[in-house]
Each structure stands twice: as structure tokens, then as C-alpha cells.
Design an enzyme around this catalytic site. Structure first.
Site, short mmCIF file in Angstrom:
data_model
loop_
_atom_site.label_atom_id
_atom_site.label_comp_id
_atom_site.label_asym_id
_atom_site.label_seq_id
_atom_site.Cartn_x
_atom_site.Cartn_y
_atom_site.Cartn_z
N LYS A 78 0.85 -1.19 0.00
CA LYS A 78 0.00 0.00 0.00
C LYS A 78 0.88 1.24 0.00
O LYS A 78 1.52 1.57 0.99
CB LYS A 78 -0.90 0.05 1.24
CG LYS A 78 -1.94 1.15 1.10
CD LYS A 78 -2.42 1.69 2.43
CE LYS A 78 -1.78 2.98 2.87
NZ LYS A 78 -1.95 4.13 1.99
N GLU B 125 9.49 16.37 15.15
CA GLU B 125 9.91 16.18 13.76
C GLU B 125 9.08 17.12 12.87
O GLU B 125 7.86 17.00 12.80
CB GLU B 125 9.68 14.72 13.34
CG GLU B 125 10.24 14.43 11.96
CD GLU B 125 9.94 13.01 11.49
OE1 GLU B 125 8.81 12.54 11.69
OE2 GLU B 125 10.84 12.39 10.90
N CYS C 154 13.63 10.93 6.57
CA CYS C 154 13.55 10.48 7.97
C CYS C 154 14.86 10.71 8.72
O CYS C 154 14.86 11.04 9.89
CB CYS C 154 13.18 9.00 8.00
SG CYS C 154 14.28 7.99 7.01
N GLU D 253 9.85 1.43 10.58
CA GLU D 253 10.88 2.46 10.30
C GLU D 253 10.19 3.79 10.48
O GLU D 253 9.35 4.17 9.67
CB GLU D 253 11.37 2.34 8.86
CG GLU D 253 11.91 1.00 8.47
CD GLU D 253 13.34 0.77 8.91
OE1 GLU D 253 13.97 1.72 9.38
OE2 GLU D 253 13.80 -0.36 8.79
P1 TAP Z 1 2.38 8.45 7.83
O1 TAP Z 1 1.35 9.48 7.87
O2 TAP Z 1 2.70 7.71 9.07
O3 TAP Z 1 1.94 7.43 6.67
C1 TAP Z 1 2.75 6.36 6.26
C2 TAP Z 1 1.87 5.30 5.62
O4 TAP Z 1 0.99 4.78 6.61
C3 TAP Z 1 0.98 5.84 4.51
O5 TAP Z 1 0.86 4.86 3.50
C4 TAP Z 1 -0.35 6.05 5.24
O6 TAP Z 1 -1.44 6.02 4.38
C5 TAP Z 1 -0.35 4.85 6.16
N1 TAP Z 1 -1.26 4.98 7.30
C6 TAP Z 1 -1.81 6.10 7.84
N2 TAP Z 1 -2.64 5.77 8.86
C7 TAP Z 1 -2.61 4.43 8.98
C8 TAP Z 1 -3.24 3.48 9.85
N3 TAP Z 1 -4.09 3.86 10.80
N4 TAP Z 1 -2.97 2.18 9.69
C9 TAP Z 1 -2.11 1.76 8.73
N5 TAP Z 1 -1.50 2.59 7.88
C10 TAP Z 1 -1.72 3.92 7.99
O7 TAP Z 1 3.78 9.01 7.34
P2 TAP Z 1 4.05 9.97 6.12
O8 TAP Z 1 3.55 11.31 6.51
O9 TAP Z 1 3.57 9.34 4.86
O10 TAP Z 1 5.65 9.94 6.06
C11 TAP Z 1 6.43 10.75 6.85
C12 TAP Z 1 6.94 10.01 8.06
O11 TAP Z 1 7.62 8.83 7.66
C13 TAP Z 1 7.96 10.79 8.83
O12 TAP Z 1 7.71 10.69 10.20
C14 TAP Z 1 9.28 10.13 8.49
O13 TAP Z 1 10.27 10.30 9.45
C15 TAP Z 1 8.86 8.73 8.33
N6 TAP Z 1 9.81 7.98 7.49
C16 TAP Z 1 10.67 7.13 8.10
C17 TAP Z 1 11.61 6.45 7.34
C18 TAP Z 1 12.54 5.52 8.04
S1 TAP Z 1 13.40 4.52 7.12
N7 TAP Z 1 12.68 5.50 9.32
C19 TAP Z 1 11.67 6.62 5.97
C20 TAP Z 1 10.78 7.49 5.38
C21 TAP Z 1 9.84 8.17 6.16
P3 TAP Z 1 -2.07 7.36 3.71
O14 TAP Z 1 -1.02 8.39 3.75
O15 TAP Z 1 -2.40 6.92 2.35
O16 TAP Z 1 -3.25 7.68 4.52
#
Ligand code: TAP
Length: 490
Positions: free
Chosen positions: A175, A385, A284, A250
Site C-alpha cells: 500500500k 519532527e 527520515c 521504520e
Molecule cells: P504516515 O502518515 O505515518 O503514513 C505512512 C503510511 O501509513 C501511509 O501509507 C499512510 O497512508 C499509512 N497509514 C496512515 N494511517 C494508517 C493506519 N491507521 N494504519 C495503517 N496505515 C496507515 O507518514 P508519512 O507522513 O507518509 O511519512 C512521513 C513520516 O515517515 C515521517 O515521520 C518520516 O520520518 C517517516 N519515514 C521514516 C523512514 C525511516 S526509514 N525510518 C523513511 C521514510 C519516512 P495514507 O497516507 O495513504 O493515509
């Protein structure tokens, strides 16, 4: 014409039963570039069942490592042949620069190739437990792997999960983040052209609260691998308790980048800019907290601000752009809100802080590289963050204080030290409680090295042999070489 994005289930491209579609936006222009299907809970459950049936059938899980490696190489080759298109799609959908997107696309092909190679290296072990007893330790696929990825590296984060999960012999359901599905769809088009049996790899688009949540809760999913925010990671961990599925997380970071008085100043300034402004700070592992020793604080800030001011911000498809757009309006507003909070908290805004509206950038989500100085550890802009092009520069006195400030965070993803004293640099980096670290560098890494965090930055590791292990079970098989009764109860 706007592209219609379908889901890939059981080897077929299908519409969702929900007629509602999500407009996919180019964040540099706000143009609608595609319309994506939105899977329902029922479709997600049905797709999980397909993945489970495929896994149990053995069409992939029973293939030899060499056979699986051959398919992974096919996919790697296809990714390689399509690097230009993958780059363009990522630029359009995520807003990053072409240079950044191209590097991700190259790394995606390399990741498949790496895991294909790893399958040709013996992974199992054999022990002679006693004269009559031989113990084998074997690795097996876990089952159905639910893979949930964020929007900041839509292609690379997908591949970091798909490649090892398939290498291990699992069936998968990916997903992507709802707003950035373009490159994931392309990857599945390429998978469709490979010899991977149908039903092994499935793609569903839709929201985290529906598709993601259903994956995390499902009793038929055996491992959930999630990359995203710490808040959602916590939620996934709770949702996964029903069947005690394996969880790999992650998560976020607020990583310290420590610069000592004796650092090579040009190198430290250069990497510290790269550390936060690469990917517009939506990385991240970004070095979002720069800690500078008091002796060079003013000089460092002066040089840093001057260079940050010179970064050319613009659309990713413009060769001149060095920093791209923020991925979405919602995230853009959240970054601007943090900048407002920083000013209110009394931090000194030394550079940037504004939306960029000139030179044809009016419609896009562009923010100036932003630098706050004279900050303290209790400020929200230092603790939370922000995930944007916003950095804080904090002063420290000595080694002990640098370590204390560096570790004063709930996160533990990354960190760096700059010093020409190698002993001190190593001493300090060993004390930084984080999983990904650098000495006199930032962001540079490789596929062999495990990627992941301490504390609330996650559980488990991507990449390397560790990344494969996230998708494997480990079994001991004890073989009696001289079967005869042991007369325990006589
Ligand atoms: P999130 O809002 O956490 O979303 C990540 C994924 O989870 C998306 O596909 C999102 O879907 C899904 N999601 C949201 N609510 C969910 C739920 N209740 N159950 C299951 N899945 C759910 O993160 P983001 O805003 O996309 O990305 C930014 C974050 O990712 C930052 O905190 C960053 O630090 C972290 N990140 C960490 C790493 C590593 S390697 N540590 C790498 C990249 C990013 P939808 O968005 O489609 O709703």
C-alpha cells in the site's frame, strides 16, 4: 490525458468497487496528474486472502532461492531500463528534484539486484549437536507480508520492502501513500512483465485508515512492514496484536549533527546543508538539529546561512533547481505552522521562513531553506519532527554536553559527528543513541548496511542481510542420526 490508476490484484489490473477516486497532484504546480482507485476494506480483505492462497500453494514460496533470484534479476533489469520514466514520475508526484529522483530509481534497481545476489549465498547453518544429533537451522518465508510505505521516497521505500519480501519467498500486498502512488504502479507494471507467478505481488491504493488499518489488523497477514510517522507506527503495533504478527517499523527522527571546534569547517557546512535540505528536509534521517561547539558557533552560522540562502528552490524538472517542492498542501501548511511556532518560542530566524511565491513558483508548495539559531532544547521546533526544510543550530560547550543534547530526544534514527580528531569523533558517535550514523559525512549509505532506528524511531532493520531477516522465520531441525529408544521413563 489524466492517467487512471488501477489496482493490481491476482495478476489483474482492476478498478475499485468504490467509484470515488483520489486526484493525484503535482506539488510543484498543483496540476492533477492522475486519478487513483481507493480500495475498500472488503477489497483489502479479499486481496489478503488471495495472497494467502498464493503463498500456501507454494508457486513462489517453494521455489528454490536460485529460481527466485532469477525473477528478481528480471525485475531489476526492467527497473534499470525504465529509470528515465521512474525518475519523471517521481519528480511529478513527489516534487523532488530530478537528481534526487534519479538516484532513487538507480538505487531501486540495485536493491533488487542485491537481494537476488544474497539468495545465492548460503543462509542456513548446520551444527553437530552431539555425535548422534545433527541440527539444521533453516530460513523460511513468513507468509503474507503487508507493506505500507510513506510519500517521501515512494519508489525507494516500496522497493526496500518488495525486494527482500519476495526474495524470502513471501506473498505481498503493498500500500503506497495515498497521495504518491505513481511509481508504485509503474513497479507493478514491470513486475507483471516478469515471471513472478500471479497473485504473489498485489498492489492496493487507498487511505491508511482503511487499507493500512485492515492490513495491520488482519489475522491472515503474518508480517507488517511499515515506514512512516511514529504516531501511526504506534497505532500499527497495537492493531497487530490480534494474531501477534511480526512488526517491522521504520519511523521518524530528529537527528543530531554535532560539529566540534576542530572540524574542517567547509566540509561540515557542506554536509550539514545536504543533511537537512536534501529532499526538502522530508527525509527520515535528516540532520535537523545541528549542534555546534561554542568556539566556532558564530563563524559556522554565518557561513551556513549564506550558503542556505543560495540554494535554488524550484520545480524538480528544472535543471537549475537544487531543492524541490513540499509534497502536499497539508504538509506544506504543517511546516509553515512549525516556523510560526519557532518564532513564537523566541528562536532567532536567521534565514528563510517563507513560502516562495515568485518566478513562476506561485502555484507550487515551495518553502525557503529555513534556519533557526540560538535555540534551546525545550523548544518544540527542537523536539518535534518537522519533516521539512527547517533546521535548528544549537550551541554546546564540550563533548559531554554535546552527547547529552544529542540524546535528549525520544527518537534515535540517525546522527553525525564532524571533527578532525578521529578518536574523539569515534568516542562521541558511539555514545549517540541512533541506528544510522556518520563521521565527517551525512546521508551517504549503502544497500548492505542495516537501516533503522533506536528508541521511538522504530523496530527492526531494512536492507542488508538484516532486511531479508525481517521477512523470514528461523527454524531448527534436529535430526537423530542413530534412532533408538532413550528409555527416559525406565
Ligand atoms: P504516515 O502518515 O505515518 O503514513 C505512512 C503510511 O501509513 C501511509 O501509507 C499512510 O497512508 C499509512 N497509514 C496512515 N494511517 C494508517 C493506519 N491507521 N494504519 C495503517 N496505515 C496507515 O507518514 P508519512 O507522513 O507518509 O511519512 C512521513 C513520516 O515517515 C515521517 O515521520 C518520516 O520520518 C517517516 N519515514 C521514516 C523512514 C525511516 S526509514 N525510518 C523513511 C521514510 C519516512 P495514507 O497516507 O495513504 O493515509
Amino acid at each position: 490525458m489524466t492517467k487512471e490508476l488501477k489496482q493490481y490484484i491476482n495478476g489483474q489490473w482492476v478498478e475499485s468497487s468504490d467509484p470515488k477516486k483520489l486526484n493525484i497532484i503535482n506539488p510543484a504546480t498543483q496540476e492533477v496528474i492522475a486519478r487513483a482507485a481507493k480500495a475498500t476494506k472488503e477489497e483489502t480483505e479479499e486481496t489478503i486472502k488471495i495472497a494467502k492462497r498464493t503463498f500456501e500453494s507454494g508457486v513462489w514460496s517453494d521455489r528454490s532461492p536460485q529460481e527466485r533470484a532469477a525473477v528478481l534479476v528480471q525485475i531489476a533489469d526492467k527497473l534499470q531500463e525504465n529509470i528515465d520514466e521512474l525518475t519523471e514520475l517521481e519528480v511529478q508526484n513527489n516534487g523532488k528534484t530530478r537528481r534526487e529522483a534519479r538516484s532513487d530509481a538507480e538505487e531501486a534497481a540495485n536493491t533488487f539486484r542485491y537481494y537476488a545476489g544474497l539468495l545465492n549465498i548460503p543462509n542456513d547453518q548446520a551444527y553437530e549437536a552431539s555425535e548422534d544429533m545433527q541440527t539444521l537451522i533453516v530460513k523460511e518465508p513468513i507468509g503474507v507480508a503487508g507493506l505500507i510505505v510513506p510519500w517521501n521516497f515512494p519508489l525507494l521505500m516500496s522497493v526496500w520492502k518488495i525486494a527482500p519480501a519476495l526474495a524470502a519467498g513471501n506473498s505481498i500486498l503493498l500500500k503506497p501513500a495515498e497521495i504518491t502512488p505513481m511509481t508504485a504502479v509503474k513497479v507493478f507494471e514491470l513486475i507483471d512483465e516478469s515471471d513472478l507467478p500471479k497473485g504473489v505481488a498485489n498492489l492496493l491504493m487507498g487511505s491508511g485508515s482503511v487499507v493500512g488499518q485492515t492490513i495491520a489488523e488482519s489475522d491472515d497477514v503474518d508480517v507488517v512492514s511499515f515506514t512512516g510517522s511514529t504516531g501511526v507506527g504506534r497505532h500499527i503495533m497495537q492493531a497487530a496484536t490480534g494474531n501477534m504478527k511480526k512488526v517491522s517499523l521504520e519511523l521518524g527522527g530528529k537527528s543530531p549533527n554535532i560539529i566540534f571546534d576542530d572540524a574542517d569547517l567547509e566540509t561540515a557546512v557542506d554536509y550539514s546543508l545536504f543533511g537537512i535540505f536534501m529532499g526538502s528536509g522530508q527525509v527520515c534521517s535528516s540532520g535537523s538539529r545541528i549542534l555546534v561547539q561554542e568556539g566556532i558557533y558564530d563563524e559556522f552560522v554565518e557561513k551556513y546561512v549564506e550558503k542556505a540562502k543560495g540554494i535554488r528552490v524550484g520545480p524538480g524538472n528544472d535543471k537549475q533547481s537544487q531543492m524541490g517542492a513540499i509534497v502536499s498542501e497539508k504538509h506544506f501548511e504543517s511546516i509553515l505552522e512549525y516556523i510560526r511556532i519557532g518564532k513564537e518560542e523566541g528562536a532567532n530566524l536567521a534565514q528563510g521562513g517563507n513560502r516562495i511565491k515568485k518566478d513562476g513558483l506561485e502555484k507550487g508548495f515551495f518553502i525557503e531553506p529555513t534556519v533557526f539559531t540560538h535555540v534551546t532544547s525545550d523548544m518544540r521546533i527542537v523536539r518535534e519532527e518537522i519533516f521539512g526544510p527547517v533546521v535548528t543550530i544549537q550551541k554546546f560547550k564540550n563533548e559531554e554536553e554535546a552527547i547529552k543534547i544529542a540524546n535528549d530526544t525520544v527518537f534515535g534514527l540517525a546522527g553525525a559527528v564532524f571533527s578532525t580528531d578521529q578518536n574523539k569523533a569515534l568516542r562521541v558517535i558511539k555514545k549517540v543513541r541512533a541506528g544510522i550514523t556518520w563521521v565527517n559525512a551525512y546521508h551517504l549509505t549503502n544497500i548492505q548496511a542495516p537501516w533503522g532506528g533506536y528508541k521511538q524511531s522504530g523496530i527492526g532493520r531494512s536492507l542488508g542481510t538484516y532486511g531479508l531477516g525481517e521477512y523470514q522465520e528461523t527454524k531448527q531441525i534436529n535430526i537423530n542420526l542413530s534412532p533408538k529408544p532413550i528409555h527416559w521413563f525406565e
